[in-house]
Design a protein around this motif. Structure first.
Motif, PDB file in Angstrom:
ATOM      1  N   ALA A 234       0.896  -1.193  -0.138  1.00 39.71           N
ATOM      2  CA  ALA A 234       0.088  -0.084  -0.159  1.00 39.71           C
ATOM      3  C   ALA A 234       0.807   1.368  -0.142  1.00 39.71           C
ATOM      4  O   ALA A 234       2.054   1.161   0.257  1.00 39.71           O
ATOM      5  CB  ALA A 234      -0.869   0.058   1.379  1.00 39.71           C
TER       6      ALA A 234
ATOM      7  N   PHE B 163     -13.292   4.328   2.254  1.00 40.33           N
ATOM      8  CA  PHE B 163     -13.132   3.168   1.485  1.00 40.33           C
ATOM      9  C   PHE B 163     -14.281   2.833   0.511  1.00 40.33           C
ATOM     10  O   PHE B 163     -13.764   2.446  -0.702  1.00 40.33           O
ATOM     11  CB  PHE B 163     -13.078   1.874   2.449  1.00 40.33           C
ATOM     12  CG  PHE B 163     -11.754   1.317   2.327  1.00 40.33           C
ATOM     13  CD1 PHE B 163     -11.222   0.662   1.215  1.00 40.33           C
ATOM     14  CD2 PHE B 163     -10.899   1.286   3.599  1.00 40.33           C
ATOM     15  CE1 PHE B 163      -9.929   0.266   1.260  1.00 40.33           C
ATOM     16  CE2 PHE B 163      -9.674   0.569   3.678  1.00 40.33           C
ATOM     17  CZ  PHE B 163      -9.129   0.102   2.356  1.00 40.33           C
ATOM     18  N   CYS B 167     -13.616   2.539  -3.342  1.00 34.45           N
ATOM     19  CA  CYS B 167     -14.116   1.369  -4.012  1.00 34.45           C
ATOM     20  C   CYS B 167     -14.946   1.769  -5.484  1.00 34.45           C
ATOM     21  O   CYS B 167     -14.852   1.019  -6.352  1.00 34.45           O
ATOM     22  CB  CYS B 167     -14.692   0.286  -3.361  1.00 34.45           C
ATOM     23  SG  CYS B 167     -13.429  -0.389  -2.054  1.00 34.45           S
ATOM     24  N   GLU B 183      -5.973  -5.524  -4.798  1.00 40.47           N
ATOM     25  CA  GLU B 183      -4.917  -5.321  -3.658  1.00 40.47           C
ATOM     26  C   GLU B 183      -3.908  -4.121  -3.952  1.00 40.47           C
ATOM     27  O   GLU B 183      -3.525  -3.469  -3.040  1.00 40.47           O
ATOM     28  CB  GLU B 183      -3.936  -6.524  -3.517  1.00 40.47           C
ATOM     29  CG  GLU B 183      -5.050  -7.719  -2.864  1.00 40.47           C
ATOM     30  CD  GLU B 183      -4.032  -8.706  -2.621  1.00 40.47           C
ATOM     31  OE1 GLU B 183      -3.075  -9.063  -2.691  1.00 40.47           O
ATOM     32  OE2 GLU B 183      -4.589  -9.972  -2.639  1.00 40.47           O
ATOM     33  N   CYS B 191      -7.512   0.993   7.261  1.00 37.92           N
ATOM     34  CA  CYS B 191      -8.395   0.563   8.174  1.00 37.92           C
ATOM     35  C   CYS B 191      -7.565  -0.046   9.419  1.00 37.92           C
ATOM     36  O   CYS B 191      -6.488  -0.296   9.366  1.00 37.92           O
ATOM     37  CB  CYS B 191      -9.124  -0.593   7.543  1.00 37.92           C
ATOM     38  SG  CYS B 191     -10.084  -1.354   8.688  1.00 37.92           S
ATOM     39  N   TYR B 196     -10.100  -5.432   5.703  1.00 38.86           N
ATOM     40  CA  TYR B 196      -9.540  -5.417   4.296  1.00 38.86           C
ATOM     41  C   TYR B 196      -9.897  -6.739   3.653  1.00 38.86           C
ATOM     42  O   TYR B 196     -10.296  -7.135   2.487  1.00 38.86           O
ATOM     43  CB  TYR B 196      -8.050  -5.702   4.184  1.00 38.86           C
ATOM     44  CG  TYR B 196      -7.402  -4.308   4.861  1.00 38.86           C
ATOM     45  CD1 TYR B 196      -7.715  -3.069   4.220  1.00 38.86           C
ATOM     46  CD2 TYR B 196      -6.052  -4.506   5.590  1.00 38.86           C
ATOM     47  CE1 TYR B 196      -7.048  -1.942   4.852  1.00 38.86           C
ATOM     48  CE2 TYR B 196      -5.537  -3.183   6.187  1.00 38.86           C
ATOM     49  CZ  TYR B 196      -6.049  -2.182   5.533  1.00 38.86           C
ATOM     50  OH  TYR B 196      -5.260  -0.925   6.085  1.00 38.86           O
ATOM     51  N   TRP B 197     -10.056  -8.013   4.529  1.00 33.15           N
ATOM     52  CA  TRP B 197     -10.498  -9.287   3.843  1.00 33.15           C
ATOM     53  C   TRP B 197     -11.835  -9.090   3.315  1.00 33.15           C
ATOM     54  O   TRP B 197     -12.189  -9.385   2.383  1.00 33.15           O
ATOM     55  CB  TRP B 197     -10.308 -10.085   4.928  1.00 33.15           C
ATOM     56  CG  TRP B 197     -10.794 -11.769   4.404  1.00 33.15           C
ATOM     57  CD1 TRP B 197     -11.724 -12.353   4.794  1.00 33.15           C
ATOM     58  CD2 TRP B 197      -9.913 -12.491   3.784  1.00 33.15           C
ATOM     59  NE1 TRP B 197     -11.675 -13.588   4.122  1.00 33.15           N
ATOM     60  CE2 TRP B 197     -10.610 -13.605   3.393  1.00 33.15           C
ATOM     61  CE3 TRP B 197      -8.466 -12.320   3.088  1.00 33.15           C
ATOM     62  CZ2 TRP B 197      -9.938 -14.637   2.691  1.00 33.15           C
ATOM     63  CZ3 TRP B 197      -8.080 -13.326   2.374  1.00 33.15           C
ATOM     64  CH2 TRP B 197      -8.572 -14.537   2.226  1.00 33.15           C
ATOM     65  N   ILE B 199     -13.354  -6.152   2.622  1.00 35.88           N
ATOM     66  CA  ILE B 199     -13.324  -5.314   1.662  1.00 35.88           C
ATOM     67  C   ILE B 199     -12.681  -5.980   0.093  1.00 35.88           C
ATOM     68  O   ILE B 199     -13.829  -5.757  -0.912  1.00 35.88           O
ATOM     69  CB  ILE B 199     -12.529  -4.028   1.774  1.00 35.88           C
ATOM     70  CG1 ILE B 199     -13.042  -3.384   2.927  1.00 35.88           C
ATOM     71  CG2 ILE B 199     -12.384  -3.303   0.505  1.00 35.88           C
ATOM     72  CD1 ILE B 199     -11.991  -2.414   3.468  1.00 35.88           C
ATOM     73  N   ARG B 200     -11.894  -6.627   0.178  1.00 32.68           N
ATOM     74  CA  ARG B 200     -11.426  -7.278  -0.991  1.00 32.68           C
ATOM     75  C   ARG B 200     -12.807  -8.020  -1.913  1.00 32.68           C
ATOM     76  O   ARG B 200     -12.946  -8.016  -3.092  1.00 32.68           O
ATOM     77  CB  ARG B 200     -10.395  -8.354  -0.819  1.00 32.68           C
ATOM     78  CG  ARG B 200      -9.241  -7.838  -0.517  1.00 32.68           C
ATOM     79  CD  ARG B 200      -8.130  -8.979  -0.139  1.00 32.68           C
ATOM     80  NE  ARG B 200      -6.878  -8.614  -0.096  1.00 32.68           N
ATOM     81  CZ  ARG B 200      -5.906  -9.478   0.363  1.00 32.68           C
ATOM     82  NH1 ARG B 200      -6.141 -10.746   0.259  1.00 32.68           N
ATOM     83  NH2 ARG B 200      -4.590  -9.160   0.745  1.00 32.68           N
TER      84      ARG B 200
ATOM     85  N   ILE C 615      -5.352  -9.170  10.950  1.00 29.00           N
ATOM     86  CA  ILE C 615      -4.766  -7.933  10.198  1.00 29.00           C
ATOM     87  C   ILE C 615      -4.085  -6.969  11.228  1.00 29.00           C
ATOM     88  O   ILE C 615      -2.998  -6.273  11.003  1.00 29.00           O
ATOM     89  CB  ILE C 615      -5.738  -7.394   9.434  1.00 29.00           C
ATOM     90  CG1 ILE C 615      -6.190  -8.280   8.261  1.00 29.00           C
ATOM     91  CG2 ILE C 615      -5.508  -5.876   8.864  1.00 29.00           C
ATOM     92  CD1 ILE C 615      -7.662  -8.050   7.548  1.00 29.00           C
ATOM     93  N   GLY C 647      -1.683  -2.087   4.703  1.00 33.81           N
ATOM     94  CA  GLY C 647      -2.900  -1.920   3.654  1.00 33.81           C
ATOM     95  C   GLY C 647      -3.444  -3.110   3.316  1.00 33.81           C
ATOM     96  O   GLY C 647      -3.044  -4.197   3.414  1.00 33.81           O
ATOM     97  N   ILE C 648      -4.340  -2.882   2.109  1.00 31.26           N
ATOM     98  CA  ILE C 648      -5.043  -3.981   1.655  1.00 31.26           C
ATOM     99  C   ILE C 648      -4.473  -4.977   0.934  1.00 31.26           C
ATOM    100  O   ILE C 648      -4.659  -6.081   0.919  1.00 31.26           O
ATOM    101  CB  ILE C 648      -6.144  -3.412   0.969  1.00 31.26           C
ATOM    102  CG1 ILE C 648      -7.308  -4.559   0.423  1.00 31.26           C
ATOM    103  CG2 ILE C 648      -5.952  -3.011  -0.436  1.00 31.26           C
ATOM    104  CD1 ILE C 648      -8.717  -4.009  -0.128  1.00 31.26           C
TER     105      ILE C 648
END
Lengths: 327, 221, 716
Positions: A234, B163, B167, B183, B191, B196-197, B199-200, C615, C647-648
């Motif tokens: 990121a 987010f 997106c 990604e 966050c 994130y999991w 969100i993906r 995370i 990050g993601i």
């Protein structure tokens, strides 16, 4: 943020006339992501901010047979989408793609990218560009994990923050600067300098000049690549970076440019690495030797010795990428 | 009408910048910083014409937000984010890092995602600003919002609106993204709860839902 | 437990409990409509900003607020730390100002002039000898069990000694700490607080302001992260209320990002010299540790090591370091992540020395876990081994594949209590059929609202949407603060009891009309019907209408009748990483956790806790550190650029398995927020060691430290 006057001229001439002849009085606003943050930290406290957004001819990319001319207010996003850049200058794309934030790509301009202020935490906390505290620099005895390993004999220890300057320098790019006395063109390399006094800046732009254009010569027969060592996928700052442009004569390197980023107060060209490469066929060993040469004069501080290794690897990997076809 | 007022104000400026500033400063105090100003001042805001030095006191600023024209009196240093949150009560965009890093303030300017925390409000003039509020107008959730709910792509929810905006913008440029693109393409938002999991998967799912709906002609833009 | 009317429905009878249900406040959050304290705008509201001390340790010599007071737009100024007061950490709030705009408030805060007398300070505690020289050490009690000296001296015992550590980190809540305060009358205050304890907040304001606690209402509909750091009113809360009173206007006073990171809480560090011994078969027999760490200027955080495994002969000594950093506050699973790292990494090193698979070593020693939880740990280790393909990817220490990318796996186990807190729920059924559940609780993002709705809906035979959950307001029945994973157990039990009693009242009201004894009625599928005879039934609405003008109301309490929850959970986690040995960069490939928490109410939000915890764990394992400057005494990274969060694209692939069914469900509801955040540090550190063959002794595992460990070579 302190209060400031705001001006949004529509021409270069007007913009220049609105700028003060000494630093500290006025600042040029491009994308704003850095300047506004800097002002919020009170690291910059201009009395007047001159926006370049309404000067329409500062924006856009023109390509001729011999060069690419990028208006300084061209956004990173526009650069990434430009067909000429994609086709003729893929390493520029590679470099811009390291800016891992769509928001920053939309807001940020190439001019702003080149002239953003250093991220040195002492600077951002208000101790000035030279991180002065009780008359001496905080960096040598402080937390210098992200600071310079080259060109750091003092009093400046910050690293040049630009992610695109190294590749532009490697490509032999120039910038066009316009001021009250007219325009001048200098190499991107010459845009930067290591300040020696607290009131000096880290670049050679005059206070009442604006950067209007970046001129990149055509990269015929060149293979180039950028490699950043960064902790995060990121948005993050590189710990070190390297940009490489190789001109080939068959399998042999006829001319090499190697420029390191985030290792010194300026983007750091490495003639040592270049000499190691010239006349050679690139191999893992040659690249390794060039990496070593690039950091042979490194003088790490108390906490940033690891960056020497990272710089060495970045150079090696950029060379290998370039040799294998490049970005 | 509009031109005339503009001329009046810029005339003042040309005659004496200080006078004009004093005038604006006075006006600013009278409306105490956060209340909509009258037509005359607002329309005096220049869209074209020669350079003006404005501020440092309050000046009229006209914003286009979610399709509406909003007129404010603001100092040039006021950010778009603060203008929306403090003056217009549009609090969907959050103020978190306040330094163009975390993405919680993500909004669209002319359809592109930006960090509202580092856009000066005065610079947002002439652009279409779209905030998260726009995408649930009338109470109907945008497919991205529904996907966030379905995949529990939110916990405390404070990064969520930013987010969601990132997106939505991402899908405009990547209508059928791969996981790898997700990604790489959403690296400008952070966050803390670790969503994130979700969100993906929300993004991938919303992409499918939106392309299905688009085929059915249900979604515009 | 049998024959108690409140007990949880049997597995076959659960329509909602344990299913994967979307959080009910999801739409409000994802659409940006949810109003957090930072989003509250009230008519005439003022904005407050702090005057922050730029020094780590000073005494205040003078404060001059006169220039600030004179500035147009400034409506109130309050000194928080008066002359003579000692400031103990940089960034602390010395004074505050309120003004009509954020910009003016900031100008005014900068116009306050403060003179300081400098005092000696310490901000970096990792070097114990330096701490001692500075006189900053305070001995804590020693804990000794068995005879460690004797156990270590056994010639059959293999020992390993090492140094390990985990630095101070911060909470970095995305919504900063703070409140909007508004006086509703001369003695009456309303606060919009970003708090984990809605019900407990009024008493704090009341005491400080000398007004009746019943005159204070605290509202927190949504909170943008707390993680243990948001229970207090804090100096800024009081200053907000005082300035609101001075100015006669509401005041919004939430912290700026820098002061949030500098002053609003830290997780104490833990460094230790550890000696651990086992028999050649891997049976752990002896432990000795000398541990030190800081949580600010006052003693805090004795780390419970050895962690989980009660090694029979053990001694631990702990020394508090008093450092001038923002103060310790509970950080998700207080003391456990540090303890897990300081225990599971030396044990992993010992396993390497014994040439043992560390997962097998943990299996072998699982019965050292207290409360007879060895069997559960073995099940969880087995499960997580499958999920992570341990047998395929684990290898003896040091990935021997050629090239500079080395892959490795690491494991850790963890525990937590999580018993439901004390609290109250009021369930109301109106004659029109509408149902509310009211609790003075709060939803930190864990899914509290949703859990309440599910329990009430399950009990009343209604869909989740039929329940209106009212929380986040101290006017609702008192409920416990949300800390230590106590909320889900608390609110689910009180809601269950309230809903059962409310349902029974409704049964009583409709029984005569249906000609069925009340105790023979059931509430299912939106109907009240005779058990086993659907012909005698009323729809929910029809049934409620029979109440006439009466409203059914029932209070549920926790604790109360029936065992609805218990305490003590465990989990096992595996990290799978790749390390670039040329750059020292660590990349997460996969993380997997097998976690128990008794009876799960909502599978979806339960799993989210685990995903999120992993995370968050990746963040503190690879990136997070409160970086303090020895010369200026200031935090160098009070921003989100250099206080790095993943990050993601930095999290790899995550797998979660919740242990459910017989052996788990009958334990009732137990909290889950803390446990899965405990193991990532140890699991990731162990995975790195497995990959590169050497230990990186401290977190975060940065390129710098990986390269240093590789350069040093050999076992740390």
């Amino acid at each position: 943020m302190e209060r400031f006057e705001y001006a949004n001229p529509t021409s270069r001439k007007e913009a220049i006339s609105l700028l003060a002849a000494e630093w500290g009085q006025t600042e040029v606003l491009a994308g704003g992501t850095d300047l506004v943050s800097c002002m919020k930290d009170f690291a910059c406290t201009p009395k007047r901010v001159v926006s370049l957004k309404r000067i329409s001819d500062l924006r856009g990319i023109r390509s001729s047979g011999k060069e690419l001319r990028i208006g300084s207010m061209t956004t990173i996003r526009e650069l990434l989408e430009d067909q000429h850049v994609k086709q003729g200058y893929p390493a520029l794309i590679q470099s811009a793609e390291y800016i891992r934030s769509e928001q920053l790509r939309n807001m940020g301009t190439i001019g702003g990218e080149l002239l953003q202020r250093p991220r040195c935490w002492y600077f951002r906390l208000g101790y000035g560009l030279l991180a002065q505290y009780n008359g001496k620099s905080l960096v040598p005895d402080g937390d210098n994990r992200y600071h310079a390993i080259l060109g750091n004999s003092g009093p400046a220890y910050f690293v040049s923050p630009s992610m695109m300057a190294p590749i532009l320098i490697a490509m032999g790019a120039q910038v066009r600067l316009e001021g009250p006395g007219g325009a001048r063109e200098i190499t991107v390399e010459k845009l930067y300098r290591t300040p020696a006094q607290p009131d000096e800046r880290e670049h050679t732009l005059h206070p009442n000049e604006i950067l209007t254009e970046i001129i990149v010569p055509r990269q015929e027969g060149a293979r180039s690549a950028v490699y950043e060592v960064r902790q995060k996928e990121a948005l993050d700052w590189p710990l070190t970076a390297a940009a490489v442009v190789l001109k080939m004569n068959g399998d042999t390197v006829s001319h090499a440019r190697v420029v390191l980023g985030h290792v010194a107060p300026v983007p750091w060209p490495s003639p040592e690495a270049e000499q190691t490469l010239e006349g050679k066929t690139v191999s893992e060993d040659v690249a390794e030797a060039a990496g070593k040469a690039a950091v042979s004069k490194a003088t790490p501080l108390s906490m940033n010795g690891y960056k020497v290794q990272l710089a060495r690897v970045a150079v090696k990997r950029a060379i290998m990428q370039a040799a294998q076809g490049g970005a | 009408m509009k031109q005339k007022k503009e001329k009046l104000l810029s005339g003042k400026k040309e005659a004496d910048g200080l006078t004009r500033r004093d005038f604006l400063k006075g006006a600013g105090v009278a409306v105490s910083g956060s209340i909509l100003v009258g037509e005359a001042q607002a329309e005096a805001n220049p869209a074209e014409g020669s350079a003006q030095v404005q501020g440092p006191g309050e000046v009229p600023v006209t914003l286009r937000v979610n399709g509406e024209t909003r007129r404010l009196n603001l100092e040039p240093r006021v950010t778009l984010l603060d203008a929306l949150r403090d003056r217009l009560d549009l609090t969907g965009a959050k103020k978190v890092c306040d330094r163009a890093t975390c993405g919680a303030c993500t909004m669209l300017m002319d359809d592109r995602p930006v960090y509202g925390c580092t856009v000066l409000a005065i610079e947002a003039q002439g652009h279409e600003v779209t905030t998260i509020e726009h995408f649930s107008k009338g109470g109907k959730l945008h497919p991205m919002m529904s996907a966030f709910v379905e995949h529990d792509a939110q916990q405390c929810g404070f990064c969520t609106p930013g987010f969601v905006m990132a997106c939505i913008a991402f899908l405009k440029t990547h209508p059928n993204p791969t996981m790898e693109e997700v990604e790489k393409g959403l690296g400008g938002n952070l966050c803390r709860c670790g969503t994130y999991w979700g969100i993906r998967h929300a993004v991938l799912d919303a992409a499918k839902a939106m392309s299905a709906e688009a085929e059915g002609g249900l979604i515009h833009g | 437990m049998a024959n108690c009317k409140y007990e949880w429905p049997a597995a076959g009878d659960r329509r909602l409990i344990g299913k994967s249900i979307s959080r009910i406040d999801g739409p409000a959050k994802s659409s940006g409509r949810a109003k957090y304290s930072l989003d509250i705008n009230l008519p005439g509201m003022l904005f407050a900003k702090s005057v922050n001390c730029p020094y780590a340790h000073v005494r205040i010599k003078s404060i001059d607020t006169s220039a600030a007071e004179k500035m147009p737009g400034v409506k109130a100024v309050r000194v928080i730390m008066g002359v003579g007061k000692e400031v103990q950490w940089a960034g602390d709030q010395v004074a505050a100002v309120s003004a009509v705009s954020e910009e003016i408030a900031e100008d005014a805060a900068r116009a306050v002039k403060v003179e300081y007398e400098q005092l000696p300070f310490l901000v970096n505690e990792a070097d114990f000898d330096k701490d001692k020289t500075a006189g900053r050490t305070r001995q804590a009690a020693e804990l000794k069990v068995g005879d460690p000296d004797k156990a270590f001296s056994d010639p059959d015992v293999v020992t390993h000694e090492g140094h390990y550590g985990i630095p101070v980190i911060t909470h970095c809540c995305l919504e900063p700490h703070g409140h909007v305060t508004e006086w509703m009358g001369p003695q009456s205050l309303r606060t919009f607080s970003s708090t984990q304890g809605v019900s407990a907040m009024p008493a704090q304001f009341a005491e400080a302001l000398n007004i009746p606690a019943n005159n204070v209402q605290t509202i927190c509909r949504y909170i943008g992260g707390g993680f243990g750091s948001k229970f207090q009113m804090d100096a800024w809360g009081l200053a907000s209320a005082q300035m609101a009173k001075d100015a006669g206007k509401p005041v919004k006073y939430l912290l700026e990002r820098a002061e949030e990171l500098e002053t609003a809480g830290c997780r104490p560090s833990g460094f230790a010299r550890v000696k651990v011994g086992a028999k050649k078969d891997g049976t752990l027999v002896a432990w000795e540790s000398d541990c030190w760490g800081t949580g600010g200027p006052t003693p805090s955080g004795v780390l419970p090591i050895p962690y989980v495994l009660d090694i029979p002969n053990r001694i631990r000594r702990h020394t508090f370091i008093l450092a001038n950093i923002g103060p310790a506050r509970a950080w998700r699973a207080p003391n456990h992540p540090q303890a897990a790292l300081l225990t599971m990494t030396p044990i992993d090193d010992l396993a390497a020395k014994l040439n043992m698979d560390p997962l097998q070593l943990l299996m072998k020693n699982a019965d050292l876990a207290s409360e007879g939880r060895g069997k559960v740990y073995r099940e969880e280790l087995q499960k997580v081994a499958e999920m992570s393909e341990w047998s395929k990817y684990w290898h003896p220490r040091g990935d021997k594949t050629p090239g500079h990318i080395k892959r490795g796996l690491g494991v850790s186990i963890h525990t937590w209590g999580g018993r439901g807190h004390a609290g109250n729920c009021l369930v109301t059924i109106q004659p029109d059929g509408s149902v509310t559940a009211e609790l003075g609780s709060q939803d930190l993002g864990t899914g509290t609202r949703t859990v309440i709705a599910i329990v009430a809906a399950e009990t009343l035979g209604l869909p989740v949407e039929a329940i209106r959950v009212k929380i986040g307001d101290s006017h609702y029945p008192f409920d416990g603060p949300s800390g230590g994973s106590t909320t889900v157990g608390g609110v689910s039990a009180s809601t269950r009891r309230a809903a059962v009693d409310a349902r029974d009242q409704l049964f009583a009201a409709v029984a005569p009309g249906l000609g069925v004894p009340a105790d023979q009625l059931e509430a299912v599928d939106g109907k009240i019907q005779a058990k086993g005879d659907a012909s005698k039934s009323l729809t929910w609405k029809q049934a409620c209408r029979k109440l006439g003008v009466k409203t059914v109301q029932a209070h549920g309490k926790n604790p109360g009748q029936c065992m609805l929850g218990s305490s003590g959970v465990g989990g096992a986690m595996v990290a799978d990483v790749s390390v670039d040995t040329e750059t020292g960069l660590v990349k997460i490939n996969r993380m997997a956790v097998a976690q128990d928490c008794g009876l799960i109410i909502d599978m979806k939000t339960a799993e989210s806790q685990c995903y999120g915890a992993m995370i968050m764990g990746i963040c503190y394992s690879l990136f997070e550190e409160k970086i303090m400057d020895n010369i200026t005494g200031r935090m160098l990274n009070p921003n989100m650029e250099f206080y790095k969060l993943a990050g993601i694209g930095d999290i790899g692939e995550l797998k979660v398995h919740m242990m459910t069914g017989p052996g788990y469900d009958e334990r009732g509801v137990i909290g889950l927020g803390e446990p899965p955040v405990i193991s990532p540090g140890a699991a990731i550190s162990n995975a790195v060691a497995n990959a590169i063959g050497v230990r990186v002794p401290t977190l975060p595992v940065t390129p710098e430290k990986v390269l240093a460990a590789l350069a040093k070579g050999g076992m740390a």
